[in-house]
Write a protein that holds these residues in place. Structure first.
Motif, PDB file in Angstrom:
ATOM      1  N   PRO A 270      -7.278   0.963  -8.371  1.00  0.00           N
ATOM      2  CA  PRO A 270      -7.686   0.703  -6.945  1.00  0.00           C
ATOM      3  C   PRO A 270      -8.157   2.220  -6.446  1.00  0.00           C
ATOM      4  O   PRO A 270      -7.613   3.157  -6.739  1.00  0.00           O
ATOM      5  N   LYS A 271      -9.250   2.045  -5.757  1.00  0.00           N
ATOM      6  CA  LYS A 271      -9.688   3.387  -5.075  1.00  0.00           C
ATOM      7  C   LYS A 271      -8.709   3.782  -4.235  1.00  0.00           C
ATOM      8  O   LYS A 271      -7.896   3.277  -3.429  1.00  0.00           O
ATOM      9  N   HIS A 272      -8.572   5.234  -4.284  1.00  0.00           N
ATOM     10  CA  HIS A 272      -7.500   6.337  -3.882  1.00  0.00           C
ATOM     11  C   HIS A 272      -5.985   5.846  -4.064  1.00  0.00           C
ATOM     12  O   HIS A 272      -5.106   6.052  -3.570  1.00  0.00           O
ATOM     13  N   LEU A 273      -5.953   4.999  -5.096  1.00  0.00           N
ATOM     14  CA  LEU A 273      -4.726   5.074  -5.895  1.00  0.00           C
ATOM     15  C   LEU A 273      -3.771   6.415  -5.972  1.00  0.00           C
ATOM     16  O   LEU A 273      -4.199   7.049  -6.870  1.00  0.00           O
ATOM     17  N   TRP A 274      -2.675   6.686  -5.194  1.00  0.00           N
ATOM     18  CA  TRP A 274      -1.984   7.679  -5.269  1.00  0.00           C
ATOM     19  C   TRP A 274      -3.006   8.900  -5.010  1.00  0.00           C
ATOM     20  O   TRP A 274      -2.618   9.870  -5.532  1.00  0.00           O
ATOM     21  N   TYR A 275      -4.146   8.691  -4.480  1.00  0.00           N
ATOM     22  CA  TYR A 275      -5.131   9.844  -4.342  1.00  0.00           C
ATOM     23  C   TYR A 275      -5.369  10.437  -5.541  1.00  0.00           C
ATOM     24  O   TYR A 275      -5.927  11.967  -5.664  1.00  0.00           O
TER      25      TYR A 275
ATOM     26  N   THR B  20      -0.027  10.426   5.496  1.00  0.00           N
ATOM     27  CA  THR B  20       0.667  10.749   4.484  1.00  0.00           C
ATOM     28  C   THR B  20       0.262  10.723   3.000  1.00  0.00           C
ATOM     29  O   THR B  20       0.752  10.771   2.015  1.00  0.00           O
ATOM     30  N   TRP B  21      -1.276  10.248   3.107  1.00  0.00           N
ATOM     31  CA  TRP B  21      -2.045  10.525   1.990  1.00  0.00           C
ATOM     32  C   TRP B  21      -1.935  11.881   1.317  1.00  0.00           C
ATOM     33  O   TRP B  21      -1.881  12.064   0.055  1.00  0.00           O
ATOM     34  N   PHE B  22      -1.712  12.751   2.206  1.00  0.00           N
ATOM     35  CA  PHE B  22      -1.723  14.137   1.706  1.00  0.00           C
ATOM     36  C   PHE B  22      -0.513  14.239   0.878  1.00  0.00           C
ATOM     37  O   PHE B  22      -0.574  15.252  -0.248  1.00  0.00           O
ATOM     38  N   LEU B  23       0.702  13.618   1.156  1.00  0.00           N
ATOM     39  CA  LEU B  23       1.881  13.911   0.425  1.00  0.00           C
ATOM     40  C   LEU B  23       1.813  13.163  -1.217  1.00  0.00           C
ATOM     41  O   LEU B  23       2.198  13.746  -1.872  1.00  0.00           O
ATOM     42  N   TYR B  24       1.106  12.033  -1.187  1.00  0.00           N
ATOM     43  CA  TYR B  24       0.773  11.232  -2.230  1.00  0.00           C
ATOM     44  C   TYR B  24      -0.112  12.251  -3.148  1.00  0.00           C
ATOM     45  O   TYR B  24       0.229  12.436  -4.390  1.00  0.00           O
TER      46      TYR B  24
ATOM     47  N   ARG C  67       0.744  -1.261   0.135  1.00  0.00           N
ATOM     48  CA  ARG C  67       0.177   0.091  -0.017  1.00  0.00           C
ATOM     49  C   ARG C  67       0.887   1.197  -0.051  1.00  0.00           C
ATOM     50  O   ARG C  67       0.415   2.424  -0.542  1.00  0.00           O
ATOM     51  N   ILE C  68       2.089   1.240   0.741  1.00  0.00           N
ATOM     52  CA  ILE C  68       2.824   2.517   0.383  1.00  0.00           C
ATOM     53  C   ILE C  68       3.551   2.351  -0.954  1.00  0.00           C
ATOM     54  O   ILE C  68       3.260   3.754  -1.309  1.00  0.00           O
ATOM     55  N   LEU C  69       3.645   1.583  -1.892  1.00  0.00           N
ATOM     56  CA  LEU C  69       3.941   1.712  -3.141  1.00  0.00           C
ATOM     57  C   LEU C  69       2.581   2.216  -3.863  1.00  0.00           C
ATOM     58  O   LEU C  69       2.874   3.026  -4.956  1.00  0.00           O
ATOM     59  N   GLN C  70       1.514   1.772  -3.369  1.00  0.00           N
ATOM     60  CA  GLN C  70       0.403   2.403  -4.220  1.00  0.00           C
ATOM     61  C   GLN C  70       0.044   3.434  -3.822  1.00  0.00           C
ATOM     62  O   GLN C  70      -0.971   4.149  -4.429  1.00  0.00           O
ATOM     63  N   GLY C  71       0.652   4.267  -2.896  1.00  0.00           N
ATOM     64  CA  GLY C  71       0.268   5.564  -2.333  1.00  0.00           C
ATOM     65  C   GLY C  71      -1.253   5.631  -1.639  1.00  0.00           C
ATOM     66  O   GLY C  71      -1.966   6.625  -1.768  1.00  0.00           O
ATOM     67  N   ARG C  72      -1.617   4.421  -1.131  1.00  0.00           N
ATOM     68  CA  ARG C  72      -2.711   4.248  -0.141  1.00  0.00           C
ATOM     69  C   ARG C  72      -2.216   3.839   1.266  1.00  0.00           C
ATOM     70  O   ARG C  72      -2.259   2.779   1.603  1.00  0.00           O
ATOM     71  N   PRO C  73      -1.336   4.500   1.938  1.00  0.00           N
ATOM     72  CA  PRO C  73      -0.808   4.014   3.195  1.00  0.00           C
ATOM     73  C   PRO C  73      -1.819   3.815   4.342  1.00  0.00           C
ATOM     74  O   PRO C  73      -2.732   4.462   4.300  1.00  0.00           O
TER      75      PRO C  73
ATOM     76  N   VAL D 169     -16.377  16.836   6.937  1.00  0.00           N
ATOM     77  CA  VAL D 169     -15.645  16.680   5.828  1.00  0.00           C
ATOM     78  C   VAL D 169     -14.259  15.830   6.041  1.00  0.00           C
ATOM     79  O   VAL D 169     -13.570  16.161   7.221  1.00  0.00           O
ATOM     80  N   ALA D 170     -13.758  15.161   4.998  1.00  0.00           N
ATOM     81  CA  ALA D 170     -12.580  14.387   5.228  1.00  0.00           C
ATOM     82  C   ALA D 170     -12.232  14.103   3.892  1.00  0.00           C
ATOM     83  O   ALA D 170     -12.542  13.114   3.265  1.00  0.00           O
ATOM     84  N   MET D 171     -11.246  14.954   3.372  1.00  0.00           N
ATOM     85  CA  MET D 171     -10.632  14.776   2.065  1.00  0.00           C
ATOM     86  C   MET D 171      -9.882  13.532   1.809  1.00  0.00           C
ATOM     87  O   MET D 171      -9.871  12.974   0.783  1.00  0.00           O
ATOM     88  N   SER D 172      -9.266  13.044   2.916  1.00  0.00           N
ATOM     89  CA  SER D 172      -8.789  11.502   2.758  1.00  0.00           C
ATOM     90  C   SER D 172      -9.628  10.722   2.464  1.00  0.00           C
ATOM     91  O   SER D 172      -9.263   9.648   1.858  1.00  0.00           O
ATOM     92  N   MET D 173     -10.881  10.824   2.719  1.00  0.00           N
ATOM     93  CA  MET D 173     -11.992   9.934   2.453  1.00  0.00           C
ATOM     94  C   MET D 173     -12.683  10.332   1.392  1.00  0.00           C
ATOM     95  O   MET D 173     -13.759   9.563   1.013  1.00  0.00           O
ATOM     96  N   SER D 174     -12.352  11.376   0.582  1.00  0.00           N
ATOM     97  CA  SER D 174     -13.009  12.060  -0.327  1.00  0.00           C
ATOM     98  C   SER D 174     -14.625  11.916  -0.110  1.00  0.00           C
ATOM     99  O   SER D 174     -15.681  12.032  -0.638  1.00  0.00           O
ATOM    100  N   SER D 175     -14.821  12.705   1.090  1.00  0.00           N
ATOM    101  CA  SER D 175     -16.170  12.917   1.939  1.00  0.00           C
ATOM    102  C   SER D 175     -16.080  14.463   1.994  1.00  0.00           C
ATOM    103  O   SER D 175     -15.507  15.213   2.953  1.00  0.00           O
ATOM    104  N   HIS D 176     -16.838  15.010   1.254  1.00  0.00           N
ATOM    105  CA  HIS D 176     -16.803  16.365   1.127  1.00  0.00           C
ATOM    106  C   HIS D 176     -18.427  17.183   1.522  1.00  0.00           C
ATOM    107  O   HIS D 176     -18.418  18.271   2.202  1.00  0.00           O
TER     108      HIS D 176
END
Length: 367
Positions: free
Chosen positions: A176-181, A122-126, A110-116, A243-250
């Motif tokens: 995949p969902k949230h791949l590298w966001y 660290t989702w923010f950095l990806y 998941r680290i490599l997929q950008g889905r930590p 609101v949770a941008m990490s969850m795409s919940s706006h």
């Protein structure tokens, strides 16, 4: 374009990150006032960081340079802080047996997929890495301020539409969902573009946003944020109605961006009016390691403290808010020496790839 007061703004943003993550477990336990504060902070604290990144974005950076710098300054720190967060689960730690079989391997994938999942922050950095690539492309089609404003509206609309259809987006793209966001990068890019336009687009904002003007604007924006943040009643795609941008919940397509922009302006106005705040500026300059290390508090401390402290808390929401703000401040202060040590010894691993440290050479040549 870099101004010292932006470090102050980033410092206030990091305090909000620590505060929001203190609030969350208390809100889950239904402590009086905790949920309202939690929802308020989450309404704008992550959009603020994308606005700040856009403000500092380069005008002329090309795709190759952006990829190179992004891998060194965004992706590498994301990997490092995931590995740091993974260490407590490895032998000889007593926690080593707590993870199910295969969890370590899945976590590395998941680290490599950008889905930590070891360091979820660290989702923010990806996502920022993807946003900065989008920025290079947007500069080629949105060349004037008004076109950039139109791009902000379009990105918000498209990004929120995708947020409500993540499963369909994953099926249509094969990702995949949230791949590298990539799916959340559209909304994030809108706030990034907003910062870029604010810094360059409509006259000398930096020269006029000073002193009393900045304080007045910040207070007005704070008032707007307080009035509108709870108007956003969803629908949310996360199980928590915030609101949770990490969850795409706006949530609501209008109340969400209004509260996000107003809250960001409030922090920027406060930062400009208090640009001599050396403590906040220091926090801002060390924001990346502080942000990455906050995951250790979330994983090992905050929820445990919430369970133990709940019976002792006052019934007054204001008192609860002040106590939790004190807890957030103390946890940030306790993290600061480690963040300083990382910047001092291995700046290349925590977002400063052009700086040579005592242990490693610079990863990128100086500008």
């Amino acid at each position: 374009i870099r101004d010292g007061w932006l470090d102050v703004a980033r410092g206030y943003g990091i305090l909000l990150v620590f505060y929001g993550h203190w609030l969350e477990p208390f809100a889950d336990l239904r402590v009086p006032g905790a949920f309202a504060s939690f929802k308020f902070v989450y309404a704008f604290h992550m959009p603020l960081f994308f606005v700040l990144a856009g403000w500092l974005a380069k005008e002329q950076a090309g795709f190759r340079d952006t990829v190179q710098r992004g891998l060194a300054a965004r992706v590498l720190p994301a990997v490092v802080f995931n590995l740091v967060a993974m260490l407590p689960w490895l032998p000889p730690s007593p926690l080593a047996g707590s993870l199910p079989d295969g969890a370590l391997g899945e976590g590395l994938l998941r680290i490599l997929q950008g889905r930590p999942n070891f360091n979820f922050l660290t989702w923010f950095l990806y996502c920022l890495f993807v946003v900065e690539l989008l920025h290079v492309a947007l500069r080629r089609v949105a060349r004037d301020p008004w076109t950039r404003v139109l791009s902000i509206v379009a990105l918000l609309a498209l990004g929120q539409w995708v947020g409500f259809r993540l499963d369909g987006f994953a099926q249509a793209t094969g990702l995949p969902k949230h791949l590298w966001y990539v799916d959340e990068a559209l909304v994030a890019a809108a706030f990034h573009q907003l910062g870029f336009v604010a810094a360059r687009g409509f006259g000398p904002v930096r020269e006029t946003l000073v002193g009393g003007v900045a304080a007045s604007l910040g207070l007005a924006a704070l008032g707007i944020t307080l009035m509108v943040y709870d108007q956003n009643q969803g629908p949310f795609t996360w199980y928590k109605p915030v609101v949770a941008m990490s969850m795409s919940s706006h949530g609501h397509p209008l109340w969400f961006p209004l509260a996000a922009v107003a809250g960001s302006v409030a922090v920027l106005g406060l930062a400009r009016a208090t640009e001599s705040n050396r403590v906040a500026a220091w926090v801002g300059r060390h924001s990346l390691p502080l942000f990455g290390l906050n995951a250790l508090w979330i994983t090992f401390v905050n929820a445990e403290v919430a369970v133990r402290a709940q019976p002792q808390l006052p019934a007054d929401p204001l008192g609860v808010g002040l106590l939790l703000a004190l807890g957030a401040t103390l946890s940030l202060a306790a993290t600061a020496p480690l963040a300083w040590g990382l910047v001092r010894c291995v700046p290349q691993l925590v977002g400063r790839p052009r700086v040579a440290g005592p242990w490693l050479p610079a990863l990128l040549p100086p500008r």
